[in-house]
Structure formats: structure tokens, C-alpha cells
Scaffold this motif. Structure first.
Motif, PDB file in Angstrom:
ATOM      1  N   ARG A  92      32.240  28.381  31.368  1.00 20.55           N
ATOM      2  CA  ARG A  92      33.509  28.888  31.895  1.00 20.55           C
ATOM      3  C   ARG A  92      34.206  29.786  30.883  1.00 20.55           C
ATOM      4  NH1 ARG A  92      38.671  27.865  31.554  1.00 20.55           N
ATOM      5  NH2 ARG A  92      38.312  26.168  30.054  1.00 20.55           N
ATOM      6  N   GLU A  96      35.067  33.702  31.267  1.00 14.19           N
ATOM      7  CA  GLU A  96      36.410  34.268  31.090  1.00 14.19           C
ATOM      8  C   GLU A  96      36.393  35.383  30.050  1.00 14.19           C
ATOM      9  OE1 GLU A  96      38.959  31.080  30.135  1.00 14.19           O
ATOM     10  OE2 GLU A  96      38.976  30.219  32.178  1.00 14.19           O
ATOM     11  N   ALA A  99      34.888  38.381  31.711  1.00 21.57           N
ATOM     12  CA  ALA A  99      35.868  38.987  32.640  1.00 21.57           C
ATOM     13  C   ALA A  99      36.954  39.745  31.884  1.00 21.57           C
ATOM     14  CB  ALA A  99      36.480  37.893  33.523  1.00 21.57           C
ATOM     15  N   TYR A 100      37.408  39.161  30.759  1.00 27.13           N
ATOM     16  CA  TYR A 100      38.426  39.842  29.946  1.00 27.13           C
ATOM     17  C   TYR A 100      37.879  41.153  29.408  1.00 27.13           C
ATOM     18  CZ  TYR A 100      41.566  40.769  26.060  1.00 27.13           C
ATOM     19  OH  TYR A 100      42.421  41.364  25.182  1.00 27.13           O
ATOM     20  N   GLU A 178      42.804  28.374  23.978  1.00 31.91           N
ATOM     21  CA  GLU A 178      41.837  27.806  24.909  1.00 31.91           C
ATOM     22  C   GLU A 178      40.670  27.150  24.164  1.00 31.91           C
ATOM     23  OE1 GLU A 178      41.822  27.466  28.140  1.00 31.91           O
ATOM     24  OE2 GLU A 178      43.797  28.387  28.423  1.00 31.91           O
TER      25      GLU A 178
END
Length: 380
Positions: A92, A96, A99-100, A178
């Protein structure tokens, strides 16, 4: 006239008693002559109880092993689940990050994209008097290196750079938070797993300790029971030995009563296991028969010695005859060898004379060089 004895009830009882005593004697003999049973003995119920205890202990051990294996499987499944969660969390986070990058770190947003842009020629302005004024293709008014809007573009680029840096800082902080949260969750899961493993280890140690204590108490009870049984057996054996000694001392065997050896089957018959010996008349008959046997044995021995001497004389004469024949055979062999040697010498002399004849008479015509030179002198 032959007399037949008819057996009555008394004779049958006597025969049964003799058979019973014979069986008892055989059993006692097998029991006494068996060194292992006499010295060690075999406690069959105790051995069966030991086998049952061993079987129960083995079943208990199998049950504990099965419980440990099931608990190990549960722990392994828990570890697999935690590992799957960790891998899912990592996937995950990587998704992310990708995607960033796709959204905020595109190639066209890079600072040096204008140097690597494949469409740079398409995006260039035409020749002009100013940067915003279009000119024709052959006007020769736009040259490489010109930048009339440099100051304005530099300000825009500086503002854009600051915005990019601020955005990267914020994004890096968010990604770091995160990551820290994921690491904290992972560490909590590891601590929970270690705590559970510690609890299981403590439970296993406690179970082993309790099992050891139970085995110790059980072994102590078995030892006490064995000691009590040994004491009872020893007391019973001492009582049996005392009774047997008393019975032997008061029996007819040690009192030397000759009447107990008389048989009911006849006055000249005796009971073998109760017989105490012969009287004077029987001893005289026995000694007379023994002297007769000795005389017969002496005569038989003298006859055997005489026959042995005759056999020895015969064997000696045969041995002498064999030796004489052997000497004659040796003499004949020597004579044959001498004759054979003389014949060989004669044959050797004849062979030498024959070789000399062939050498001096038959083979004396040896070809010379003139004989060989006459060949191959022409073409034919």
C-alpha cells in the motif's frame, strides 16, 4: 505255573501317589535348576503393570506433543497473517508513493525538463523582434541564446521552485509520518507476538514442571509399594523355609526309618525315594556279585591286552614288509634312472656326430660373392 497279580484299589492309589510325587519332583527340579528364576524371579503382574504404565506415559507424551504441535501451528498461522499484513502495508505504501510520483513528480514538472523535452523545437517561438512578436521563417531575427523575457521568466521560475520545494517538504513529512506509523504498528505486532510466545513458553515450562512433580510422586509411591511387596515376599519366604525345615527334620527321610521304604506291592519291593540302604545279607550278596564282576572284567582286560599285543606284532611285521618293498622300489628307480641317463648320453653323442656330419660333409658348399654377382646383370 505263572502267577498273575491283580491290581486292587490300594495299588491304584499307590500308583497315583507315585505319579503325583514324580510330577512334583519334575516341577521342583525345573524350578530349582533354572538359575534365572531361582536367583532373580519373574514378577509377571509387576511387568504387566510396568508395560501399562509405559503405554500410558507414551500416550500422554503423544498427547502433549500433539498439543504443542497444534499450538505451534497456531503461532505459525499468526506469524503468516502478520507477515501478510506487513507485506500488504508495504504494498500500500509503495502504491501511494507511485501514485504521488505520477501525480506530483511528473517529468514535465522537473526543473531541467526544458533540456530533455523531445518537443522543444515544436515549442520554440518563431523569429521575432520581440519574444511575443511573430516573424517569418526567413527573417533571420531570432537567434539561439536570446532570452528577452529572462527577468520575468526567472521570477516565475523562482516562485515555482519555492512552491515545489514547499510541496516536497510537506509531502516528505507526510510520507515520514506514514512510515513511522507503519513501523510502530509493525513493532506492536512483533511485541504482541513475542509476548504470546513468552506466555506459551511459560505455560510449557509450568506443564513440564507439574508433569515432573507428578512423575516424581508416582515413582515414590511405586518405590514404597515395591518395598512393601518385597518385605511381604521376604516374610512369606522365611515362613515357607521354616516350615520346610521343620517338615524335613520330622520326616521319615532324616529319621532313618527302614519300614517306610517297604512297598505294598511285595516284601521284596521297596519305594525308591524312601529307600535307606541294604542290610548285611544284601551287602554280602552285593560284594560277592561285585567280586565276580571284577574277575570277569580282569579276564576281559587280559584278553583285550593279548589281542592288542597280537595286533601290534601284526602291524609291526606289515610295517617291516612295507619298508622292505620301499627299499626295493627305490633301488629299481635308481637303476631305471641310471639306464635312462646312459641312453641320453648315447643319444647326445649320436646327435653331435650327426651335426658334425651335416656341417663338414653335407653343408660344406657355401656360396661365394661370384655366385651372387651373376644375377641382375642384364635386362632380361
Amino acid at each position: 505255573m505263572m502267577k498273575l497279580q491283580i491290581s486292587n484299589e490300594r495299588d491304584r492309589k499307590e500308583s497315583q501317589n507315585r505319579e503325583r510325587r514324580r510330577q512334583c519332583e519334575l516341577e521342583r527340579r525345573s524350578r530349582i535348576f533354572n538359575a534365572r528364576n531361582r536367583k532373580i524371579g519373574v514378577d509377571l503382574p509387576f511387568l504387566e503393570r510396568q508395560v501399562a504404565e509405559k503405554r500410558a506415559e507414551r500416550e500422554e507424551q503423544d498427547r502433549r506433543n500433539l498439543a504443542f504441535a497444534q499450538q505451534m501451528i497456531k503461532d505459525s498461522n499468526l506469524a503468516v497473517v502478520l507477515e501478510a499484513r506487513e507485506n500488504e502495508e508495504r504494498r500500500r505504501i509503495n502504491a501511494e508513493i507511485d501514485a504521488y510520483r505520477q501525480q506530483y513528480q511528473r517529468p514535465e514538472d522537473r526543473r531541467e525538463f526544458d533540456l530533455n523535452n523531445p518537443d522543444v523545437l515544436k515549442m520554440q517561438l518563431p523569429p521575432r523582434a520581440t519574444d511575443d512578436a511573430p516573424v517569418g521563417m526567413s527573417s533571420a531575427q531570432k537567434f539561439e541564446g536570446e532570452d528577452l523575457n529572462y527577468e520575468e521568466r526567472r521570477k516565475i521560475m523562482a516562485a515555482q521552485k519555492n512552491a515545489w520545494l514547499e510541496q516536497q517538504v510537506q509531502e516528505r513529512k507526510a510520507a515520514e509520518e506514514e512510515r513511522k506509523k507503519a513501523e510502530a504498528a509493525y513493532m506492536m505486532a512483533i511485541k504482541a507476538r513475542d509476548a504470546r510466545a513468552g506466555e506459551l513458553d511459560q505455560m510449557e515450562r509450568e506443564c513440564r514442571y507439574r508433569l515432573g512433580q507428578a512423575n516424581l510422586r508416582y515413582n515414590e509411591a511405586l518405590a514404597a509399594e515395591k518395598k512393601q511387596l518385597d518385605q511381604i515376599t521376604k516374610e512369606q519366604e522365611e515362613a515357607d523355609n521354616t516350615a520346610e525345615m521343620y517338615n524335613n527334620l520330622t520326616s521319615d527321610m532324616l529319621t532313618e526309618n527302614p519300614d517306610v521304604a517297604k512297598s505294598a506291592l511285595g516284601k521284596n519291593r521297596a519305594i525308591g525315594f524312601m529307600y535307606k540302604g541294604m542290610n548285611q545279607e544284601e551287602l554280602k550278596k552285593f560284594y560277592a556279585a561285585q567280586k565276580d564282576q571284577m574277575a570277569a572284567a580282569k579276564a576281559k582286560r587280559e584278553a583285550e591286552e593279548k589281542m592288542e599285543a597280537e595286533w601290534q606284532a601284526l602291524a609291526k611285521s606289515i610295517q617291516n614288509e612295507v619298508a622292505r618293498q620301499d627299499i626295493q622300489d627305490k633301488r629299481k628307480r635308481r637303476e631305471i634312472a641310471r639306464q635312462l641317463m646312459e641312453e641320453n648320453q648315447l643319444l647326445a653323442l649320436q646327435q653331435k656326430e650327426k651335426e658334425k656330419y651335416y656341417r663338414d660333409v653335407v653343408n660344406n658348399n657355401v656360396p661365394t660373392d661370384d655366385y651372387y654377382s651373376q644375377f641382375n646383370t642384364t635386362t632380361r
